[in-house]
Design a protein around this motif. Structure first.
Motif, PDB file in Angstrom:
ATOM      1  N   UNK A 557       0.814  -1.221   0.000  1.00 28.52           N
ATOM      2  CA  UNK A 557       0.000   0.000   0.000  1.00 28.52           C
ATOM      3  C   UNK A 557       0.843   1.264   0.000  1.00 28.52           C
ATOM      4  N   UNK A 558       2.031   1.173  -0.600  1.00 30.12           N
ATOM      5  CA  UNK A 558       2.903   2.333  -0.662  1.00 30.12           C
ATOM      6  C   UNK A 558       3.573   2.675   0.650  1.00 30.12           C
ATOM      7  N   UNK A 559       3.532   1.762   1.638  1.00 26.95           N
ATOM      8  CA  UNK A 559       4.105   2.014   2.956  1.00 26.95           C
ATOM      9  C   UNK A 559       5.203   0.989   3.229  1.00 26.95           C
ATOM     10  N   UNK A 560       6.394   1.495   3.540  1.00 24.86           N
ATOM     11  CA  UNK A 560       7.505   0.621   3.900  1.00 24.86           C
ATOM     12  C   UNK A 560       7.543   0.474   5.420  1.00 24.86           C
ATOM     13  N   UNK A 561       7.477  -0.771   5.880  1.00 17.89           N
ATOM     14  CA  UNK A 561       7.514  -1.074   7.315  1.00 17.89           C
ATOM     15  C   UNK A 561       8.713  -1.968   7.569  1.00 17.89           C
ATOM     16  N   UNK A 562       9.415  -1.724   8.664  1.00 17.91           N
ATOM     17  CA  UNK A 562      10.549  -2.574   9.011  1.00 17.91           C
ATOM     18  C   UNK A 562      10.453  -2.959  10.482  1.00 17.91           C
ATOM     19  N   UNK A 563      10.990  -4.119  10.791  1.00 20.37           N
ATOM     20  CA  UNK A 563      11.057  -4.557  12.191  1.00 20.37           C
ATOM     21  C   UNK A 563      12.185  -5.573  12.315  1.00 20.37           C
ATOM     22  N   UNK A 564      12.789  -5.658  13.469  1.00 16.60           N
ATOM     23  CA  UNK A 564      13.764  -6.702  13.702  1.00 16.60           C
ATOM     24  C   UNK A 564      13.047  -8.046  13.754  1.00 16.60           C
ATOM     25  N   UNK A 565      13.585  -9.037  13.084  1.00 17.68           N
ATOM     26  CA  UNK A 565      12.954 -10.363  13.064  1.00 17.68           C
ATOM     27  C   UNK A 565      13.972 -11.377  12.587  1.00 17.68           C
ATOM     28  N   UNK A 566      13.772 -12.608  12.989  1.00 22.86           N
ATOM     29  CA  UNK A 566      14.620 -13.677  12.469  1.00 22.86           C
ATOM     30  C   UNK A 566      14.359 -13.844  10.981  1.00 22.86           C
ATOM     31  N   UNK A 567      15.421 -14.127  10.241  1.00 21.80           N
ATOM     32  CA  UNK A 567      15.268 -14.366   8.807  1.00 21.80           C
ATOM     33  C   UNK A 567      14.365 -15.576   8.573  1.00 21.80           C
ATOM     34  N   UNK A 568      13.444 -15.442   7.634  1.00 22.11           N
ATOM     35  CA  UNK A 568      12.498 -16.509   7.340  1.00 22.11           C
ATOM     36  C   UNK A 568      12.328 -16.587   5.821  1.00 22.11           C
ATOM     37  N   UNK A 569      13.184 -17.399   5.207  1.00 23.00           N
ATOM     38  CA  UNK A 569      13.185 -17.480   3.752  1.00 23.00           C
ATOM     39  C   UNK A 569      11.850 -17.964   3.206  1.00 23.00           C
ATOM     40  N   UNK A 570      11.103 -18.720   4.011  1.00 22.11           N
ATOM     41  CA  UNK A 570       9.841 -19.270   3.526  1.00 22.11           C
ATOM     42  C   UNK A 570       8.803 -18.179   3.272  1.00 22.11           C
ATOM     43  N   UNK A 571       8.848 -17.105   4.041  1.00 17.00           N
ATOM     44  CA  UNK A 571       7.830 -16.068   3.894  1.00 17.00           C
ATOM     45  C   UNK A 571       8.365 -14.795   3.242  1.00 17.00           C
ATOM     46  N   UNK A 572       9.621 -14.801   2.835  1.00 19.00           N
ATOM     47  CA  UNK A 572      10.211 -13.626   2.191  1.00 19.00           C
ATOM     48  C   UNK A 572      10.469 -13.929   0.720  1.00 19.00           C
ATOM     49  N   UNK A 573      10.220 -12.926  -0.129  1.00 21.96           N
ATOM     50  CA  UNK A 573      10.564 -13.107  -1.538  1.00 21.96           C
ATOM     51  C   UNK A 573      12.068 -13.231  -1.726  1.00 21.96           C
ATOM     52  N   UNK A 574      12.807 -12.521  -0.853  1.00 18.63           N
ATOM     53  CA  UNK A 574      14.261 -12.547  -1.002  1.00 18.63           C
ATOM     54  C   UNK A 574      14.907 -12.357   0.358  1.00 18.63           C
ATOM     55  N   UNK A 575      16.097 -12.916   0.486  1.00 18.32           N
ATOM     56  CA  UNK A 575      16.932 -12.689   1.667  1.00 18.32           C
ATOM     57  C   UNK A 575      18.214 -12.020   1.192  1.00 18.32           C
ATOM     58  N   UNK A 576      18.522 -10.883   1.817  1.00 21.85           N
ATOM     59  CA  UNK A 576      19.676 -10.081   1.400  1.00 21.85           C
ATOM     60  C   UNK A 576      20.674 -10.052   2.547  1.00 21.85           C
TER      61      UNK A 576
END
Length: 625
Positions: A557-576
């Protein structure tokens, strides 16, 4: 296009000022010259590539009586600010003034020297350091103190020390709590817009001279060299906190939310000397700068000045600051600090009194009058801040932009409003005729209002541009406030010669390097082009390998949200995975191939996020549509 001479109405006003100003009070000139040791000759500082980053000699014209193109009070202030060189405040405390917008101070310790506020640029700070050492010996720097979080008080730090000596514990860097957060935030979040408007405020692109820039009231102008930041090694958190640095005891007073979000005063018992940072200078300061900032709190400001008087005045023989010249003697210190306190308290209290009687900010500003004791105190004059825009700032702080009149709740913006006014008044040529009459009558404010509408109807109307520039020039000639003068003259310059862009940059690589990961993500968020990102639905994990921390970034929705979280490749399009935060900044700037960046998953996810970001425009229009 050629500049015009002052109009008769401006010359007449200045003759009146000369009869009303307390010109017999010359104590400021005596104080500004006191303790003079040596000047820098020539007072021109260059960068390594030969570019001039500071030229105080350009102000050599500030001699004799005021010309009719400059308010006589501002001329006097500019003469004082242009004095340059090394000065002794008391034995053991020295200042270099006139080598940048601000002062740099040197406190001599047991083995070295403590540097207070190392100017804006590496080059000017190094020149000031060299001037000090030429006359006081080659003392090593034992500490650097930043009084507050504005760039003219830390940007030249690499001119007096280096990161290696700080890392090795040879040099302490001392600042008020939250200094780095605010220093970085101010210069990055709205940095592009602030820097563009600062070009107007400081007159950075203007010629120096009686019909051009004569200073900014607080000093001359900012230097244009390398801006850097070394993160503090010692945060001051409490009033009454004391530290002994290089054998010198320092007692601190916190003053957050005053002239800067993070600011402090401090006292040196050995020298009976009090440093007031930028909260007590020889002019009325800004509650809201014309370049833009958060509205400052004059009530808190006044309260911290009262606390300083009560805490230190019985023990102080001199008060000095990060701008202008010191004040000596207990009686004069108390008078100076008390009048400065009364100045900010009166602005606050009387604006609130009148707004509670139903007056709007602009109405209060028009009728506001300072008490006689403040009118006759040179250091209460509005050379940098002004009563007019400070009153409006107090109103804004408490009431916001809306004045309560429903007819002003939803006005058209200038580009829609201008044509409607122009049509109602009979067309552009007719409005220019009305403005010409206003010019002849000396009603320059009305002329500016009329011509603003014409320019926002037809920015290429030649006669309107010419007359508008002439009008702004006359408003400049009549202004006691240096920043108003610079705004008016900058507008005239762009109407005549075109957009001069942003002469200086606020977000240096050194400052950007101090952004926390959260602040980097904040800068991404405030640059997301919302409409362009409406259809994006991204989830990217970003891991900083050096800090062993991961953040989940989502863009929906045009909003960038960030939070500390463990990396979860299953639910992320990409891991950087990034070597450090600087690698992320480099990627955002277009570097996708250098080492230190590893992407797994959708290789387009992070580029898509970055592609949704707008680039700030350092040359946006101000005086034209």
């Amino acid at each position: 296009m050629e500049q015009k001479p002052p109009a008769a109405v401006i010359e007449a006003a200045h003759r009146t000022h000369l009869t009303n100003l307390p010109l017999a009070d010359t104590r400021d000139f005596e104080d500004a010259d006191r303790g003079f040791i040596a000047a820098l000759e020539p007072c021109v500082v260059k960068a390594a590539d030969g570019r001039v980053v500071w030229d105080n000699d350009a102000y050599a014209f500030l001699e004799g009586d005021a010309p009719t193109s400059v308010h006589p009070s501002l001329w006097r202030q500019s003469q004082l600010c242009a004095k340059q060189g090394l000065y002794e405040v008391v034995e053991g405390i020295y200042q270099v003034r006139g080598l940048d917008l601000s002062n740099i101070s040197f406190i001599e310790g047991d083995t070295g020297v403590i540097v207070i506020d190392p100017l804006i640029s590496t080059e000017t700070a190094a020149a000031a350091m060299a001037l000090y050492r030429a006359h006081r010996g080659n003392r090593a720097v034992s500490a650097v103190i930043y009084t507050h979080s504005h760039a003219d008080h830390f940007g030249g730090v690499l001119g007096v020390t280096n990161q290696a000596d700080v890392d090795a514990g040879k040099v302490a860097v001392i600042a008020p709590e939250h200094f780095t957060e605010h220093a970085v935030q101010e210069n990055v979040y709205a940095g592009t817009a602030m820097a563009r408007r600062a070009g107007y405020m400081y007159g950075a692109a203007l010629a120096r001279g009686p019909q051009g820039q004569v200073g900014c009231g607080l000093g001359q102008v900012g230097s244009t060299g390398e801006v850097a930041l070394i993160v503090p090694t010692l945060d001051i958190r409490e009033t009454g906190e004391t530290h002994t640095i290089d054998g010198i005891e320092i007692e601190f007073q916190m003053a957050p939310g005053t002239e800067a979000p993070a600011e402090m005063h401090f006292y040196f018992p050995k020298f009976r000397a009090l440093c007031m940072a930028e909260n007590a200078t020889h002019n009325l300061h800004n509650l809201l700068t014309l370049r833009g900032a958060l509205v400052r709190d004059p009530h808190g400001w006044a309260g911290y000045l009262t606390e300083a008087i009560d805490t230190f005045s019985d023990r102080a023989d001199v008060v000095f600051a990060s701008h202008h010249w010191p004040t000596w003697g207990r009686e004069r210190i108390v008078e100076f600090l008390s009048l400065q306190r009364d100045l900010y308290a009166y602005l606050h209290d009387q604006t609130l009194r009148q707004l509670n009687q139903g007056h709007t900010g602009i109405e209060i500003a028009e009728q506001f009058q300072l008490p006689p004791a403040l009118e006759t105190a040179w250091h209460a004059h509005g050379y940098y801040g002004s009563v007019s825009h400070n009153v409006k700032a107090v109103y804004q702080r408490y009431m916001g932009w809306f004045d309560g009149n429903p007819g002003r709740l939803w006005p058209h913006p200038p580009e829609a409003l201008g044509p409607r006014y122009v049509e109602a008044m009979g067309g552009a040529d007719r409005v220019v005729e009305l403005a010409s009459k206003a010019f002849v009558d000396g009603d320059f404010r009305w002329a500016a209002t009329l011509l603003d509408h014409v320019i926002f109807t037809d920015e290429n109307h030649a006669r309107a541009r010419e007359l508008y520039a002439d009008v702004l020039e006359q408003l400049a000639y009549g202004a006691e406030n240096a920043t108003w003068r610079n705004f008016f003259l900058s507008g005239a310059t762009e109407l005549r010669d075109g957009n001069f862009g942003t002469p200086t940059t606020s977000a240096s690589p050194s400052l950007l390097g101090q952004l926390t990961p959260e602040q980097i993500f904040d800068t991404f968020a405030i640059n997301v082009n919302g409409p362009r990102a409406w259809d994006l639905d991204l989830a990217v994990d970003v891991t900083f390998l050096d800090a062993a921390v991961n953040y989940r970034l989502t863009l929906r929705n045009g909003v960038l949200v960030y939070r500390k979280a463990d990396a979860d490749a299953a639910s992320a399009q990409a891991t950087v995975k990034l070597a450090n935060k600087l690698r992320l900044l480099a990627f955002a700037a277009g570097d996708a191939t250098s080492p230190g960046l590893e992407v797994t998953g959708d290789a387009d996810a992070l580029p898509s996020l970055v592609a949704a970001l707008d680039r700030p425009d350092p040359g946006f229009n101000i005086v034209t549509p």
